[in-house]
Design a protein around this motif. Structure first.
Motif, mmCIF file in Angstrom:
data_model
loop_
_atom_site.group_PDB
_atom_site.id
_atom_site.type_symbol
_atom_site.label_atom_id
_atom_site.label_comp_id
_atom_site.label_asym_id
_atom_site.label_seq_id
_atom_site.Cartn_x
_atom_site.Cartn_y
_atom_site.Cartn_z
ATOM 1 N N LYS A 103 2.967 8.093 -4.943
ATOM 2 C CA LYS A 103 3.694 8.933 -3.969
ATOM 3 C C LYS A 103 4.292 10.164 -4.601
ATOM 4 O O LYS A 103 4.358 11.231 -3.980
ATOM 5 C CB LYS A 103 4.790 8.133 -3.253
ATOM 6 N N ASN A 157 12.152 2.142 0.729
ATOM 7 C CA ASN A 157 12.253 1.734 -0.675
ATOM 8 C C ASN A 157 12.670 0.278 -0.723
ATOM 9 O O ASN A 157 13.789 -0.072 -0.323
ATOM 10 C CB ASN A 157 13.237 2.617 -1.441
ATOM 11 N N GLY A 158 11.754 -0.563 -1.178
ATOM 12 C CA GLY A 158 11.995 -2.005 -1.189
ATOM 13 C C GLY A 158 13.119 -2.393 -2.134
ATOM 14 O O GLY A 158 13.945 -3.255 -1.814
ATOM 15 N N THR A 159 13.148 -1.738 -3.291
ATOM 16 C CA THR A 159 14.172 -2.079 -4.281
ATOM 17 C C THR A 159 15.567 -1.825 -3.721
ATOM 18 O O THR A 159 16.454 -2.678 -3.808
ATOM 19 C CB THR A 159 13.959 -1.229 -5.559
ATOM 20 N N TYR A 186 9.036 -4.573 -8.420
ATOM 21 C CA TYR A 186 9.270 -3.700 -7.258
ATOM 22 C C TYR A 186 9.756 -2.324 -7.697
ATOM 23 O O TYR A 186 9.413 -1.317 -7.087
ATOM 24 C CB TYR A 186 10.360 -4.278 -6.332
ATOM 25 N N GLU A 188 10.711 1.189 -9.651
ATOM 26 C CA GLU A 188 9.976 2.237 -10.357
ATOM 27 C C GLU A 188 10.234 2.121 -11.855
ATOM 28 O O GLU A 188 11.225 1.511 -12.285
ATOM 29 C CB GLU A 188 10.456 3.612 -9.890
ATOM 30 N N ASP A 194 14.594 4.756 -7.429
ATOM 31 C CA ASP A 194 14.805 3.870 -6.285
ATOM 32 C C ASP A 194 16.211 4.052 -5.723
ATOM 33 O O ASP A 194 16.375 4.316 -4.535
ATOM 34 C CB ASP A 194 14.617 2.403 -6.710
ATOM 35 N N ASP A 199 12.454 8.129 -4.764
ATOM 36 C CA ASP A 199 11.218 7.452 -4.339
ATOM 37 C C ASP A 199 11.082 7.537 -2.810
ATOM 38 O O ASP A 199 10.010 7.857 -2.287
ATOM 39 C CB ASP A 199 11.259 5.997 -4.823
ATOM 40 N N LYS A 203 8.204 9.494 -0.337
ATOM 41 C CA LYS A 203 7.462 8.886 0.778
ATOM 42 C C LYS A 203 7.753 9.602 2.094
ATOM 43 O O LYS A 203 6.859 9.823 2.909
ATOM 44 C CB LYS A 203 7.830 7.400 0.875
ATOM 45 N N GLY A 298 6.940 -3.653 1.387
ATOM 46 C CA GLY A 298 6.854 -2.265 0.955
ATOM 47 C C GLY A 298 6.513 -2.103 -0.510
ATOM 48 O O GLY A 298 6.370 -0.990 -1.008
HETATM 49 N N1 HSE Z 1 9.757 1.215 -6.194
HETATM 50 C C1 HSE Z 1 9.136 1.191 -4.915
HETATM 51 C C2 HSE Z 1 9.996 0.373 -3.969
HETATM 52 C C3 HSE Z 1 7.773 0.595 -5.041
HETATM 53 O O1 HSE Z 1 10.889 -0.329 -4.440
HETATM 54 O O2 HSE Z 1 9.808 0.433 -2.786
HETATM 55 C C4 HSE Z 1 6.874 0.879 -3.894
HETATM 56 O O3 HSE Z 1 6.661 2.238 -3.717
#
Ligand code: HSE
Length: 434
Positions: A103, A157-159, A186, A188, A194, A199, A203, A298
């Motif tokens: 991304k 952002n999943g984190t 998960y 970066e 994150d 991040d 996106k 994600g």
């Molecule tokens: N670091 C990103 C997240 C990984 O936590 O969403 C997926 O792009």
């Protein structure tokens, strides 16, 4: 039909997942693509213990893959900006299609990369770059092609979402949860991406481009992280009927496009407010369809691989099509991109949660109300908590109606100048998403 030959650059979490999914689902994938998709070469400096690559040729040099005449599609999974850009541009130069999960690369260098790809008649596919396994790019670019998109808002952002969820539900510390997110693959490589919203801004930049038909403009995105959030604000938000989420918001207005990532209060009964852990969700509002919601993992090994493999199938199907009749990279025809400007954050419109630490004196609330009303800021709700024992201060919490951010900036400056107001005023944006 001859199988399509793929070279995977990078055998980390996503590269390993991609190899495994291609192997395990080879038959099903071939039934969909109309031909097999075969990994002909992998570039990696170290093996991935979660991935049995068998007899697949391995090289330590990514450029071996890019220069391999047998390879049709290069899968870029090394991450970062510099080397990844060189790799992708070289692959395009060599007439190869590219699939990437990167991304940062697309958000920052996408305009240049797509221009080059058009010149060479190749595809650069990037579904895995946004929201891991959720096919949200395909949904916006193709499924919603009949709409004028009004806005989108996402937990992307999943984190960050994992950290906020664990802190709220289990009272765990920020650092403790971040370490777990890193161990689970998960986060970066640089986890500040994150937690500081970079991040998510990468996106969001991509989503906004394909939603509104504008060039990628990451440098104009407003980014605010979650590191300053306090448990007190999380709890006050709950008491007011809201949840705090780290949200990316892109909205089309007459004067320009809002592009912003920040902690956001969302009504607790919205579906998106209940998206927890590493899960992502994106709401997209179009004029014809209304609001839609896309939800799923994600990040992570196979969820992200799911998107990479879907792109491989798309490219395999498109190999024999006329390059001029393919789905445009940014959803709109390149010569039809709009120059509608990205708005600075001071010109964006939102509702606001404010927490003011005030001395317990008569008339403080009246002064607060005056400052807001003088600037045309309408208060939706107000809550005054009991005096805090340790410092004798009273937290005054209020939620405003929607207003241009500049007015809130002015009001906060005036509030902070009052003798009876101590500390900085806490400001968190509020979105109803209805
Ligand atoms: N670091 C990103 C997240 C990984 O936590 O969403 C997926 O792009």
């Amino acid at each position: 039909m001859k199988s399509v030959k793929v070279g995977i650059c990078g055998l980390g979490t996503v590269g390993g997942g991609t190899f495994n999914v291609l192997e395990r689902n080879a038959e099903e994938i071939a039934r969909r693509a109309g031909r097999g998709i075969e990994v002909a070469q992998i570039a990696t400096r170290q093996p991935n213990p979660k991935c049995n690559t068998g007899a697949t040729p391995i090289t330590a040099d990514i450029f071996d893959v890019v220069n391999n005449p047998d390879i049709d599609i290069v899968v870029e999974l090394i991450g970062g900006y510099t080397l990844a850009k060189e790799l992708v541009l070289k692959a395009i130069d060599n007439g190869k299609h590219v699939v990437t999960a990167n991304k940062a690369l697309i958000a920052v260098h996408g305009n240049e990369i797509f221009a080059k790809a058009r010149e060479k008649g190749v595809i650069v596919a990037f579904e895995a770059s946004v929201a891991g396994g959720i096919p949200v790019i395909k949904a916006i670019r193709e499924g919603l092609a009949g709409n004028r998109i009004n806005w989108l808002a996402g937990i992307i952002n999943g984190t960050g979402n994992f950290i906020l969820t664990e802190m709220r539900e289990k009272g765990r510390t920020f650092d403790d949860v971040l370490k777990e997110a890193q161990a689970l693959g998960y986060a970066e490589a640089d986890p500040t991406f994150d937690v500081e919203g970079i991040d998510a801004a990468h996106k969001l930049t991509i989503l906004a481009s394909i939603a509104f038909g504008i060039p990628l403009q990451f440098d104009k995105a407003y980014t605010e992280g979650i590191t300053q959030l306090t448990t007190a604000d999380v709890n006050y938000a709950e008491a007011l009927g809201y949840r705090i989420k780290h949200l990316g918001v892109a909205r089309r207005t007459d004067s320009g496009i809002e592009l912003r990532v920040h902690p956001t209060l969302i009504p607790a009964d919205r579906l998106i407010a209940n998206v927890n852990g590493v899960m992502n969700a994106v709401m997209v509002n179009g004029d014809a369809v209304g609001s839609t919601l896309y939800y799923g993992a994600g990040a992570g090994m196979e969820p992200t691989a799911s998107a990479v493999v879907a792109d491989l199938v798309d490219v395999a199907r498109a190999l024999t099509t006329d390059p001029n009749n393919r789905v445009p990279h940014l959803a709109f025809q390149p010569d039809s991109l709009s120059d509608h400007p990205i708005l600075p954050i001071s010109a964006c419109e939102s509702a606001y949660y404010l927490r003011i630490q005030a001395k317990d004196h008569p008339g403080v609330l009246a002064q607060v109300a005056t400052i807001l009303s003088e600037r045309g800021i309408n208060i939706e709700s107000i809550m005054q908590k009991e005096v805090e024992e340790q410092d004798g201060l009273v937290p005054v919490i209020l939620v405003t109606h929607r207003v241009i951010e500049q007015r809130i900036d002015d009001a906060i400056a005036a509030l902070e100048a009052l003798d009876d107001v101590v500390d900085k005023v806490v400001r968190i944006r509020v979105e109803q998403l209805n």
